[in-house]
Scaffold this motif. Structure first.
Motif, PDB file in Angstrom:
ATOM      1  N   ALA A  86       0.831  -1.211   0.000  1.00  0.00           N
ATOM      2  CA  ALA A  86       0.000   0.000   0.000  1.00  0.00           C
ATOM      3  C   ALA A  86       0.865   1.260   0.000  1.00  0.00           C
ATOM      4  O   ALA A  86       0.562   2.225  -0.715  1.00  0.00           O
ATOM      5  CB  ALA A  86      -0.935  -0.007   1.202  1.00  0.00           C
ATOM      6  N   ASP A  87       1.947   1.245   0.772  1.00  0.00           N
ATOM      7  CA  ASP A  87       2.862   2.405   0.780  1.00  0.00           C
ATOM      8  C   ASP A  87       3.412   2.661  -0.624  1.00  0.00           C
ATOM      9  O   ASP A  87       3.530   3.806  -1.057  1.00  0.00           O
ATOM     10  CB  ASP A  87       4.046   2.162   1.730  1.00  0.00           C
ATOM     11  N   PHE A  88       3.762   1.569  -1.301  1.00  0.00           N
ATOM     12  CA  PHE A  88       4.273   1.726  -2.663  1.00  0.00           C
ATOM     13  C   PHE A  88       3.202   2.349  -3.564  1.00  0.00           C
ATOM     14  O   PHE A  88       3.468   3.304  -4.299  1.00  0.00           O
ATOM     15  CB  PHE A  88       4.741   0.385  -3.245  1.00  0.00           C
ATOM     16  N   VAL A  89       1.999   1.825  -3.494  1.00  0.00           N
ATOM     17  CA  VAL A  89       0.916   2.343  -4.346  1.00  0.00           C
ATOM     18  C   VAL A  89       0.637   3.806  -4.001  1.00  0.00           C
ATOM     19  O   VAL A  89       0.486   4.650  -4.894  1.00  0.00           O
ATOM     20  CB  VAL A  89      -0.349   1.467  -4.213  1.00  0.00           C
ATOM     21  N   ASN A  90       0.616   4.117  -2.711  1.00  0.00           N
ATOM     22  CA  ASN A  90       0.422   5.519  -2.291  1.00  0.00           C
ATOM     23  C   ASN A  90       1.534   6.414  -2.856  1.00  0.00           C
ATOM     24  O   ASN A  90       1.294   7.567  -3.224  1.00  0.00           O
ATOM     25  CB  ASN A  90       0.397   5.630  -0.772  1.00  0.00           C
ATOM     26  N   SER A  91       2.742   5.861  -2.918  1.00  0.00           N
ATOM     27  CA  SER A  91       3.891   6.651  -3.387  1.00  0.00           C
ATOM     28  C   SER A  91       3.816   6.950  -4.880  1.00  0.00           C
ATOM     29  O   SER A  91       4.560   7.798  -5.386  1.00  0.00           O
ATOM     30  CB  SER A  91       5.205   5.921  -3.084  1.00  0.00           C
ATOM     31  N   ARG A  92       2.933   6.285  -5.594  1.00  0.00           N
ATOM     32  CA  ARG A  92       2.777   6.539  -7.029  1.00  0.00           C
ATOM     33  C   ARG A  92       1.779   7.669  -7.295  1.00  0.00           C
ATOM     34  O   ARG A  92       1.456   7.928  -8.457  1.00  0.00           O
ATOM     35  CB  ARG A  92       2.391   5.266  -7.792  1.00  0.00           C
ATOM     36  N   TRP A 131      -9.686  -1.906  -2.237  1.00  0.00           N
ATOM     37  CA  TRP A 131      -8.816  -0.797  -1.821  1.00  0.00           C
ATOM     38  C   TRP A 131      -8.221  -0.081  -3.039  1.00  0.00           C
ATOM     39  O   TRP A 131      -8.227   1.153  -3.113  1.00  0.00           O
ATOM     40  CB  TRP A 131      -7.694  -1.302  -0.900  1.00  0.00           C
ATOM     41  N   MET A 132      -7.741  -0.834  -3.986  1.00  0.00           N
ATOM     42  CA  MET A 132      -7.101  -0.230  -5.168  1.00  0.00           C
ATOM     43  C   MET A 132      -8.089   0.678  -5.903  1.00  0.00           C
ATOM     44  O   MET A 132      -7.730   1.758  -6.367  1.00  0.00           O
ATOM     45  CB  MET A 132      -6.595  -1.317  -6.120  1.00  0.00           C
ATOM     46  N   TRP A 133      -9.331   0.213  -6.021  1.00  0.00           N
ATOM     47  CA  TRP A 133     -10.328   1.038  -6.701  1.00  0.00           C
ATOM     48  C   TRP A 133     -10.889   2.119  -5.770  1.00  0.00           C
ATOM     49  O   TRP A 133     -10.917   3.294  -6.103  1.00  0.00           O
ATOM     50  CB  TRP A 133     -11.471   0.184  -7.266  1.00  0.00           C
ATOM     51  N   GLN A 180      -2.672   9.707  -9.306  1.00  0.00           N
ATOM     52  CA  GLN A 180      -2.193   8.329  -9.212  1.00  0.00           C
ATOM     53  C   GLN A 180      -1.687   7.885 -10.591  1.00  0.00           C
ATOM     54  O   GLN A 180      -2.423   7.915 -11.572  1.00  0.00           O
ATOM     55  CB  GLN A 180      -3.328   7.416  -8.720  1.00  0.00           C
ATOM     56  N   GLN A 181      -0.430   7.450 -10.627  1.00  0.00           N
ATOM     57  CA  GLN A 181       0.192   7.035 -11.883  1.00  0.00           C
ATOM     58  C   GLN A 181      -0.212   5.620 -12.283  1.00  0.00           C
ATOM     59  O   GLN A 181      -0.241   5.286 -13.466  1.00  0.00           O
ATOM     60  CB  GLN A 181       1.721   7.114 -11.763  1.00  0.00           C
ATOM     61  N   LEU A 182      -0.484   4.769 -11.292  1.00  0.00           N
ATOM     62  CA  LEU A 182      -0.905   3.397 -11.581  1.00  0.00           C
ATOM     63  C   LEU A 182      -2.340   3.427 -12.096  1.00  0.00           C
ATOM     64  O   LEU A 182      -3.239   3.962 -11.432  1.00  0.00           O
ATOM     65  CB  LEU A 182      -0.810   2.523 -10.329  1.00  0.00           C
ATOM     66  N   LYS A 183      -2.549   2.854 -13.279  1.00  0.00           N
ATOM     67  CA  LYS A 183      -3.868   2.882 -13.902  1.00  0.00           C
ATOM     68  C   LYS A 183      -4.589   1.544 -13.798  1.00  0.00           C
ATOM     69  O   LYS A 183      -5.821   1.500 -13.824  1.00  0.00           O
ATOM     70  CB  LYS A 183      -3.737   3.253 -15.387  1.00  0.00           C
ATOM     71  N   ALA A 184      -3.830   0.470 -13.725  1.00  0.00           N
ATOM     72  CA  ALA A 184      -4.448  -0.856 -13.751  1.00  0.00           C
ATOM     73  C   ALA A 184      -3.616  -1.845 -12.950  1.00  0.00           C
ATOM     74  O   ALA A 184      -2.410  -1.642 -12.748  1.00  0.00           O
ATOM     75  CB  ALA A 184      -4.619  -1.329 -15.195  1.00  0.00           C
ATOM     76  N   HIS A 185      -4.264  -2.928 -12.536  1.00  0.00           N
ATOM     77  CA  HIS A 185      -3.620  -3.897 -11.622  1.00  0.00           C
ATOM     78  C   HIS A 185      -4.285  -5.256 -11.763  1.00  0.00           C
ATOM     79  O   HIS A 185      -5.512  -5.329 -11.923  1.00  0.00           O
ATOM     80  CB  HIS A 185      -3.789  -3.373 -10.179  1.00  0.00           C
ATOM     81  N   ILE A 186      -3.477  -6.287 -11.729  1.00  0.00           N
ATOM     82  CA  ILE A 186      -4.025  -7.647 -11.556  1.00  0.00           C
ATOM     83  C   ILE A 186      -3.355  -8.265 -10.345  1.00  0.00           C
ATOM     84  O   ILE A 186      -2.122  -8.240 -10.219  1.00  0.00           O
ATOM     85  CB  ILE A 186      -3.787  -8.560 -12.780  1.00  0.00           C
ATOM     86  N   ASP A 187      -4.170  -8.841  -9.458  1.00  0.00           N
ATOM     87  CA  ASP A 187      -3.679  -9.639  -8.339  1.00  0.00           C
ATOM     88  C   ASP A 187      -3.989 -11.095  -8.681  1.00  0.00           C
ATOM     89  O   ASP A 187      -5.160 -11.465  -8.802  1.00  0.00           O
ATOM     90  CB  ASP A 187      -4.389  -9.227  -7.045  1.00  0.00           C
ATOM     91  N   PHE A 188      -2.937 -11.894  -8.861  1.00  0.00           N
ATOM     92  CA  PHE A 188      -3.139 -13.289  -9.268  1.00  0.00           C
ATOM     93  C   PHE A 188      -3.354 -14.194  -8.057  1.00  0.00           C
ATOM     94  O   PHE A 188      -2.615 -14.112  -7.069  1.00  0.00           O
ATOM     95  CB  PHE A 188      -1.953 -13.783 -10.094  1.00  0.00           C
TER      96      PHE A 188
END
Ligand code: 0X9
Ligand code: CA
Ligand code: CA
Ligand code: CA
Ligand code: ZN
Length: 310
Positions: free
Chosen positions: A177-183, A258-260, A189-197
């Motif tokens: 989460a800290d990493f995602v917050n740091s983006r 959380w991501m969304w 927010q620079q991260l646009k998309a994510h997959i959690d496998f």
């Protein structure tokens, strides 16, 4: 170590060695760092893949995470395949090259290395799901969005879906989460998309997981439609079944919500092979299956990377 005959799967030491080798062989497009450390002190590796990888360019960023659940070892192999394909294929494979040039791809092959190592300790599988903090926290119930709200997790430390004593009580979820917050750069927010496998059931899932409602606070009808459209397109490419997360069952404190909910990242869960059967055995397909079942998601990964720019 993995049981005899399953040595094709990567132990934590082998994951580490492979990421280091990739960085050494492709320093122009691969940068290895970490988002923090696990409860037992293992580095949570992060590999970034892009052209001009040392620079933070203005390119859509995409995150792939694997192995939140300890026994879902096939997912670690999925993240390693993404790493191999987008580094080895750079300059030769046309699709790969275009995506590496136009995106910043982040891969975290194991969010739960302590649990994964415990699960293979003594050369036997232990059917372990959680991290190794106390009796274990289910990392995919520990995220700070409607944490514990809705009967989709347990307050009992002995449960396999124990949500932990507080949101982000697990160092592993807190670090990611800290990493995602740091983006969040310049307020966006620079991260646009994510997959959690995950594994298993062959599903493509999208938020929300905490409610049966298709739309809810923070998700408009149009957004819900885009989640479903993109989810169905990816599922058409790999033969998985597409559905809203809660159609499977209600979860609260899951990573996608959380991501969304927090960041408006188009965040999916993929439940990998097999489709059904076998109870615990379903988590442990023979290593001979790795190639086929990870390659199966190549196109879906490309679709998501492409969509991150739209
Ligand atoms: O329960 C989970 O965390 C995921 N399934 S697994 O068998 N890999 O443990 C599913 C999470 C997706 N969210 C919802 N189903 N709500
Ligand atoms: Ca084998
Ligand atoms: Ca770049
Ligand atoms: Ca960037
Ligand atoms: Zn899982």
């Amino acid at each position: 170590d993995f049981p005899a005959g399953d040595e094709g799967y990567h132990t934590y030491a082998e994951v580490t060695a492979e990421l280091e080798a990739t960085r050494n062989e492709h320093p122009d497009v691969a940068r290895l760092s970490g988002v923090g450390t696990s409860y037992e002190g293992r580095a949570l590796h992060l590999l970034k893949i892009s052209d001009n990888v040392a620079q933070d360019e203005d390119e859509p960023e995409v995150l792939f995470t694997c192995n939140q659940h300890a026994r879902e070892h096939l997912t670690t192999e999925m993240c390693l395949r993404i790493v191999q394909r987008f580094t080895n294929g750079y300059g030769t494979d046309e699709t790969v090259t275009a995506l590496v040039d136009s995106r910043e791809i982040y891969v975290i092959p194991s969010v739960n290395p302590d649990g994964a190592e415990y699960d293979i300790s003594g050369g036997q599988y232990h059917g372990w799901r959680k991290n190794r903090q106390g009796s274990g926290t289910d990392l995919n119930r520990n995220w700070d969005y409607r944490w514990g709200c809705c009967g989709g997790s347990s307050g009992n430390p002995g449960s396999d879906t124990y949500r932990g004593p507080s949101p982000f009580s697990a160092p592993e979820t807190a670090a990611v989460a800290d990493f995602v917050n740091s983006r969040v750069v310049g307020g966006s927010q620079q991260l646009k998309a994510h997959i959690d496998f995950h594994s298993y059931s062959e599903l493509v899932l999208w938020p929300y997981g905490y409610t049966y409602a298709d739309t809810a606070e923070g998700m408009t009808e149009q957004e819900a439609r885009r989640f479903a459209d993109l989810g169905r397109r990816m599922a058409a490419s790999n033969g998985y079944s597409p559905q809203q997360s809660s159609d499977l069952y209600i979860t609260d404190g899951s990573v996608n919500d959380w991501m969304w909910g927090e960041h408006k990242i188009w965040s999916y869960t993929f439940e990998m092979y097999p489709r059904s059967g076998g109870g615990l055995d379903g988590f442990y397909p023979p290593d001979e299956r790795i190639e086929q079942e990870t390659a199966r998601n190549d196109e879906a990964v490309d679709i998501l990377l492409e969509a991150a720019g739209e």
